[in-house]
Scaffold this active site. Structure first.
Site: not given
Lengths: 475, 96
Positions: A78, A153, A177
């Site tokens: 990420k 997210s 997330s």
């Protein structure tokens, strides 16, 4: 080439000499080139660097000097996590063009095991969002249905697993997330106990809630990733010095006699009948496996979203103050007035959701409002934590849905922030209480959309929820 | 909870974010909606809880103790003038 999909399959194939790291990287790159223009998982693919790492890994394996089970496995990261020499943007224009100058501790650990970093994954800007639509660069779509959100997210981290664009991924989880996108895309996502995994080198959103999480196709995949990134780190002062079990080698224990709690307050909250059926199916499976099901009470859990909105935005407003156009990224409006430069840079380069949260955080911390909002939310957080402590006196783990619904359509909630926040109602409590939690696929809706089931454990008892999750997965 | 446009402007100034008129109106509405929702917390009796009990502060205190032990961050040398901890913060002697 024989395709392997899961991280554990890839490790076994490497170990048995049935594939090479170069072939695994080629497989991922090929899939990325075919699929990712439509899905939008990756912000940056380090094709050249990944191939160099793969060649080095294969040489080590040939020389019988392998660095471990993850040596040569392609992993996606990420874009909240710092990888030296690679872009680090948090999917924000305010960090556009910024290259990380050092490795986060989790990356150092993965590199020391020979893991191949294949690229940086898309996300909601600064991890603020639950749909993957808040990236400043491109929207991530759900590989199961391209008209739907993959969640967020960690949108790219989950979608990359679902679309087989990496064998494992790292995400971050501040209010769900990792688990919410895992639920929406039908993969496994685990958020460890607060302090279990170092946050050093991870862009801070809400420091008292943020944790690095792991995603994969199977429970054993995330267990293996967690074994390789967890542990005390002197560079993170909130890191916990607690021994780390070799999770993936300790799976498959009998769960007969385990006491599983169902929060009675959640039952009425689940309005989606398919989600309810999925929970009931999981309860039946656990009973079949010999687990004991009990109802428990989490009387303050319904306050979680409200407390989270105040605490996370307050911390975000402070953490994001450093992005001012001076220290990182692009700079706008340099006409001599420093404050105008700050305001113009932040006003134009932060996205709408980030600005909304910074404004709310600044408001709740401002004079006259601190006690009524921030201090109150912290006290409610304390009560929520106490609720879990009381429940865990009676049970070993909590079972509940990960998300109240299946993946919704792109654009459906983007103009209704509060509605989107409420979708995190089942994931936020574990962050507020600092508890480990895992989402596993629990079933499918009539529209063939995945439904995630969540297990929440006692602090540092990741192995327990991994074992229960593994048992459910195999049934 | 109602917020005036002037209040939003003030908050935006504090947050160092420039906003145009349409953004001011939009964020005022957003913040009002969220603040109305978080009113749910007002009904909870937290009178028996001291802020020091809350785990976040406890973690900060633990953090400072660990800083002292492991000699990282500001390190031991940085703590020479410290005269203790209070509310999770390092106390230093008054200099003015």
């Amino acid at each position: 080439m024989n395709y392997v999909n899961t991280l554990t399959q890839a490790c076994t194939a490497l170990k048995l000499g049935k594939t090479t790291s170069v072939k695994l990287v080629e497989q991922c790159i090929q899939q990325i080139k075919i699929k990712d223009k439509d899905i939008g998982c990756y912000l940056f693919v380090d094709e050249e660097g990944a191939m160099e790492q793969a060649i080095a890994s294969d040489k080590r394996r040939m020389a019988r000097c392998s660095l471990g089970e993850l040596d040569g496995i392609p992993i996606g990261i990420k874009d909240m996590i710092s990888c030296k020499g690679l872009p680090l943007t948090a999917s924000s224009k305010i960090l556009d063009g910024y290259l990380a100058s050092y490795d986060a501790t989790v990356i150092k650990k993965l590199k020391s095991k020979g893991t191949v970093i294949i690229g940086k994954l898309n996300q909601d800007e600064f991890a603020m969002g639950s749909s993957g639509e808040n990236s400043a660069f491109r929207i991530t779509k759900n590989p199961i249905d391209l008209t739907r959100t993959p969640g967020g997210s960690s949108s790219g981290s989950a979608a990359a697993i679902a679309a087989n664009l990496a064998f494992g991924t790292l995400g971050t989880d501040t209010g769900g997330s990792v688990r919410q996108p895992a639920s929406f895309t039908g993969v496994v996502g685990l958020k460890p106990t607060y302090g279990r995994v170092s946050r050093f080198g991870v862009i801070a959103f809400a420091s008292s809630l943020d944790q690095v999480g792991v995603l994969g196709h199977k429970v054993e995949d995330v267990a293996m990733l967690l074994s390789n990134i967890a542990g005390y780190d002197a560079c993170d002062s909130t890191s916990a010095d607690v021994p780390v079990p070799n999770y993936h080698t300790l799976l498959d224990k009998n769960i007969a006699g385990k006491k599983i709690g169902i929060p009675e307050e959640y039952i009425d909250t689940i309005v989606d009948s398919e989600v309810k059926i999925c929970l009931q199916n999981s309860i039946s499976k656990l009973k079949t496996l010999g687990a004991e099901i009990k109802f428990v009470s989490l009387p303050n859990a319904h306050l979680s979203v409200a407390a989270y909105q105040i605490i996370s935005t307050a911390e975000a407003s402070s953490n994001l103050a450093r992005y001012d156009g001076i220290r990182y990224g692009p700079r706008l409006g340099s006409d001599g007035n420093l404050y105008d430069l700050y305001k113009k840079t932040r006003g134009e380069l932060f996205g709408a959701e980030v600005k909304r949260r910074i404004l709310l955080g600044t408001f709740v911390l401002s004079a006259g409002y601190h006690d009524s909002y921030y201090a109150k939310a912290q006290k409610v957080r304390f009560l929520i934590t106490q609720d879990f402590q009381n429940a865990f006196k009676l049970i070993d783990a909590i079972l509940c849905p990960t998300v109240p619904t299946t993946a919704y359509r792109l654009g459906e909630k983007i103009n209704s922030p509060l509605n989107m926040y409420l979708g995190d109602v089942f994931t936020i409590p574990a962050n507020l209480a600092g508890l480990p939690a895992i989402s596993i696929p629990g079933g499918y809706s009539k529209e063939k959309l995945p439904i995630g089931i969540q297990l929440i454990g006692k602090p540092f008892e990741e192995l327990n929820i991994l074992n229960i999750a593994r048992a459910l997965e195999k049934t | 909870m109602q917020i005036s446009l002037n209040e939003i402007k003030k908050i935006a100034d504090l947050a160092m974010i420039s906003l145009d008129e349409s953004e001011l109106v939009k964020y005022r509405e957003n913040l009002e909606n969220i603040l109305n929702y978080v009113k749910i917390l007002e009904s909870v009796d937290t009178s028996a809880i001291e802020l020091d009990q809350c785990n976040v502060l406890a973690k900060k205190i633990e953090l400072h103790e660990r800083l002292d032990e492991s000699n990282i961050g500001i390190g031991r040398s940085g703590l020479i003038n410290s005269i203790g901890y209070e509310s999770g913060l390092i106390k230093v002697p008054r200099i003015i």
